[in-house]
Write an enzyme that holds these catalytic residues in place. Structure first.
Site, short mmCIF file in Angstrom:
data_model
loop_
_atom_site.label_atom_id
_atom_site.label_comp_id
_atom_site.label_asym_id
_atom_site.label_seq_id
_atom_site.Cartn_x
_atom_site.Cartn_y
_atom_site.Cartn_z
CE LYS A 202 -3.63 2.37 2.58
NZ LYS A 202 -4.57 2.33 3.73
CD GLU A 208 10.03 -5.72 6.29
OE1 GLU A 208 9.65 -4.68 5.73
OE2 GLU A 208 9.84 -5.95 7.51
N GLY A 262 -4.43 -2.07 5.48
CA GLY A 262 -3.66 -3.24 5.06
C GLY A 262 -4.23 -4.54 5.56
NE ARG A 263 -5.13 -3.49 11.81
CZ ARG A 263 -4.47 -2.33 11.71
NH1 ARG A 263 -3.38 -2.25 10.95
NH2 ARG A 263 -4.90 -1.25 12.34
CD GLU A 348 -0.39 -3.92 11.85
OE1 GLU A 348 -1.07 -3.98 10.79
OE2 GLU A 348 0.83 -4.10 11.87
CG HIS A 379 -1.08 -34.65 20.10
ND1 HIS A 379 -1.21 -35.84 20.78
CD2 HIS A 379 -2.19 -34.56 19.31
CE1 HIS A 379 -2.30 -36.47 20.39
NE2 HIS A 379 -2.92 -35.71 19.49
CE LYS A 488 6.61 -0.13 8.57
NZ LYS A 488 5.47 0.41 7.80
O1 F6P Z 1 2.82 -3.76 9.96
C1 F6P Z 1 2.71 -2.46 9.49
C2 F6P Z 1 2.09 -2.47 8.13
O2 F6P Z 1 1.88 -1.16 7.70
C3 F6P Z 1 0.78 -3.26 8.08
O3 F6P Z 1 -0.31 -2.57 8.59
C4 F6P Z 1 0.71 -3.53 6.60
O4 F6P Z 1 -0.23 -4.54 6.29
C5 F6P Z 1 2.15 -3.96 6.32
O5 F6P Z 1 2.95 -3.15 7.19
C6 F6P Z 1 2.60 -3.79 4.87
O6 F6P Z 1 2.43 -2.43 4.50
P1 F6P Z 1 2.44 -2.07 2.91
O7 F6P Z 1 1.25 -2.78 2.29
O8 F6P Z 1 2.34 -0.58 2.88
O9 F6P Z 1 3.75 -2.59 2.35
#
Ligand code: F6P
Length: 519
Positions: A202, A208, A262-263, A348, A379, A488
Site C-alpha cells: 500500500k 522488506e 492493510g490488514r 495490530e 499434542h 522501521k
Molecule cells: O505492519 C505495518 C504495516 O503497515 C501493516 O499494517 C501492513 O499490512 C504492512 O505493514 C505492509 O504495509 P504495505 O502494504 O504498505 O507494504
C-alpha cells in the site's frame, strides 16, 4: 450537554455490568451445562454456551454500546466517514464486497465507480492468466504466482488461498520476509519464464517488500534479459508514483485506495493473488459471504449479533477475568493460517494504549492472540489449557464436512473438538492429586457446515466487525498502526551503521554483527 462516555468503563451502566460480570465469573460453567447459548444462521453456528456470558450480562454490554453511540458509529464506518480519526481516513473495507445492485448503505459515487472498475480489472487479469492467454517474455503462458508483500499484503490472501486451493488452483508462493535465504528459496523453486510476480504494498515504502521486489527484478533480468519483464509483474499500491523509483516496470499497476487498511485489504485489489490462484468466481463467493456478514452485523440487535457477542466474550475475560491472551484453534489443517491473519487483524488493530481523546487507557486493551490447528494442538499446548493456573479463553473454529474421500476422519476430528470443549468447560471430579481437571475454562465454538469460500468470507468479515466493536468498547482507533513506525526508522539507521567501516561507540551486539558480516 451530557458528556458522552469515551469507553465502556465510563458508561452509566458499567457498575451493573461489572457486578453481573463478577457474579457470573464466580459460578462454574457446569451450572449452565444444560443451557444452550448458541446463535445459528443457516449453515453457521456460533456457540458461547461454554462461557460465563449470561443473558443479563449481554444485555448490560448492549446497553453500554448504546451509550457509546454504537449504531451511529457503525453506520459512519459503513458509509465512509473518516472513522480512522488519526489518519483522517474512512475505513471502507466493506465497500469492496458491496453489491452495486443491492446497496446495504449509500456510498460515495466515486467509491462505487472505483470498486466496480477495479473488480472488472482484476477479473480480466485473472481470466487472462488462468486461460493461458497471458504470455511471458519468452512467449510461454504464465502458470504460477509469487506474491511479494508482508503483513496485510500477505497474511489474509495466503490464509484464504491455503484454505480453499484445490486441483483447479494455480500454485502461489508468498515471498514476505527480507531474509535472503527465504528469498533464495522462493526464487530457486520457480521457473521465471512462467511466473507472474505480484508486488503488493500500500505504501510502497516497506523495506522488506521493496528489497524483495528489487532482488526479484534483478533475478528476472539475469534470467530473461531486459525485454518483456513488464509481462511478469503486477504492482498493487496506493503510491503508484513510487513504482518507477523502485525499478519496477509499470505495466500493470492496480491503484489501491487510501481508505483500505492493510490488514482489512484481502477483499480488495491487494488480494489479487486470490482470484489469480482460485479463480474470480471463488473470489466472488468469498465476497458474497462477507456481504452476508456485513448485513447481519449492520442490522442485528447487539445481544443476537455474532460479531458483537464475540466482542462481549473477549471483554468479559480480558477486563474481568484477567485473561491477557486468547487461543484460536482451527480444527481444520487448511485453516491453520487463519490464526496468523487473526493475529495481525486483532493485535495490530487493538494493541493500543492511547484512546481516541489522546489520553492513556487505565484498563486492559487488546489481547495476545496465539494458537494452532487442532488436533495437533492437543499434542502441544492443550496440557497448559487444561491444568495451568492461568485461564486462556479458547476459540474453536471448525467445519463439519470437507471435500475429501475419508469422511470417517472428519467424525474423529469434530469429536476431538467437542471433547476438548467439554473437558475445558466441565472438567471432572478429582480422584487423586494429579488428576486435576478443574474445568470452568471458557471456549467459543464457531462452526460452519463445510469449508467453502462463502463461509470463509462470512467468518473473516465477522472477525473484522468484532474488532470494530471492541474498539468502540475500548474507545480506541482500530484502523491505524503508529506503533510499527519507530522500528522501521531505527532499522534503516542501523542498516546504514552496519554499512560503515567502523563506528565510534557501539555495543557488543553491533560489534559481533559487524565482525561476522565481514567474515
Ligand atoms: O505492519 C505495518 C504495516 O503497515 C501493516 O499494517 C501492513 O499490512 C504492512 O505493514 C505492509 O504495509 P504495505 O502494504 O504498505 O507494504
Amino acid at each position: 450537554m451530557n458528556h458522552r462516555p469515551l469507553d465502556f468503563t465510563q458508561t452509566s451502566i458499567f457498575p451493573l455490568l461489572e457486578a453481573e460480570a463478577r457474579k457470573a465469573l464466580s459460578r462454574h460453567l457446569r451450572e449452565w451445562k444444560e443451557e444452550d447459548r448458541t446463535l445459528v444462521s443457516d449453515r453457521f453456528l456460533f456457540d458461547f454456551s461454554t462461557t460465563h456470558l449470561t443473558g443479563a450480562l449481554a444485555g448490560y454490554f448492549a446497553e453500554a454500546l448504546e451509550e457509546l453511540d454504537f449504531d451511529r458509529r457503525r453506520h459512519a464506518m459503513f458509509v465512509g466517514e473518516p472513522v480512522n480519526v488519526t489518519e483522517n481516513r474512512p475505513a471502507l473495507h466493506t465497500a469492496w464486497r458491496m453489491d452495486p445492485s443491492d446497496y446495504l448503505v449509500p456510498l460515495p459515487s466515486e467509491v462505487v465507480e472505483y470498486v466496480i472498475r477495479m473488480r472488472d480489472q482484476v477479473k480480466r487479469l485473472s481470466d487472462r492468466f488462468r486461460s493461458g492467454e497471458w504470455k511471458g517474455a519468452t512467449g510461454k503462458p504464465l502458470r504460477r504466482i509469487v506474491n511479494i508483500g508482508i503483513g496485510g499484503s500477505h497474511l489474509g490472501p495466503e490464509a484464504v488461498i491455503r484454505a480453499l486451493e484445490n486441483e483447479n488452483s494455480f500454485p502461489v508462493t508468498f515471498l514476505s520476509n527480507v531474509d535472503g535465504r527465504h528469498t533464495a528459496d522462493v526464487l530457486s523453486a520457480i521457473d521465471p519464464e512462467t511466473t507472474l510476480f505480484v508486488v503488493v504494498s500500500k505504501s510502497f515504502g516497506t523495506l522488506e517488500t521493496l528489497t524483495n521486489a528489487h532482488t526479484t527484478i534483478e533475478f528476472l533480468k539475469n534470467k530473461l534479459g531486459h525485454s518483456g519483464l513488464e509481462r511478469h509483474v503486477v504492482a498493487v499500491t496506493a503510491a503508484p508514483g513510487r513504482i518507477a523509483e523502485a525499478g519496477i516496470p509499470a505495466s500493470h499497476v492496480l491503484p489501491l485506495s487510501e481508505w483500505t487498511g492493510g490488514r482489512f485489504s484481502l477483499w480488495s485489489v491487494a488480494g489479487i493473488s486470490i482470484p489469480l490462484a482460485l479463480g474470480f468466481e471463488t473470489f466472488d463467493r468469498l465476497l458474497e459471504g462477507a456481504r452476508e456478514a456485513d448485513k447481519e452485523f449492520y442490522y442485528t440487535p447487539s445481544a443476537f449479533n455474532i460479531a458483537v457477542v464475540w466482542a462481549m466474550v473477549h471483554l468479559l475475560y480480558r477486563h474481568f477475568g484477567g485473561a491477557s491472551t486468547e487461543a484460536y484453534v482451527p480444527y481444520r489443517q487448511r485453516l491453520a493460517l487463519i490464526k496468523d491473519h487473526f493475529q495481525q487483524l486483532f493485535m495490530e488493530s487493538l494493541g493500543k494504549s492511547v484512546r481516541l481523546d489522546g489520553t492513556l487507557a487505565d484498563y486492559p486493551v487488546g489481547s495476545v492472540i496465539w494458537g494452532g490447528p487442532g488436533t495437533n494442538a492437543q499434542h502441544s499446548f492443550f496440557q497448559f489449557l487444561h491444568q495451568a493456573p492461568e485461564v486462556v479463553p479458547v476459540y474453536f473454529l471448525g467445519t463439519v464436512k470437507d471435500d475429501h474421500p475419508y469422511p470417517h476422519h472428519d467424525k474423529l476430528l469434530i469429536a476431538n473438538l467437542l471433547a476438548q470443549r467439554e473437558a475445558l468447560a466441565y472438567g471432572k471430579p478429582q480422584t487423586g492429586a494429579f488428576d486435576y481437571f478443574p474445568g470452568n475454562r471458557p471456549s467459543v465454538t464457531l462452526l460452519f457446515d463445510r469449508l467453502d469460500a462463502y463461509h470463509l468470507g462470512y467468518l473473516l468479515a465477522l472477525a473484522e466487525h468484532k474488532v470494530f466493536t471492541e474498539s468502540v468498547f475500548w474507545g480506541i482507533n482500530p484502523f491505524d498502526q503508529p506503533g510499527v513506525e519507530l522500528g522501521k526508522i531505527l532499522a534503516k539507521r542501523i542498516a546504514r551503521q552496519l554499512e560503515e567501516v567502523s563506528a565510534k561507540e557501539e555495543n557488543k551486539i553491533l560489534k559481533f554483527v559487524r565482525k561476522n558480516l565481514k567474515d
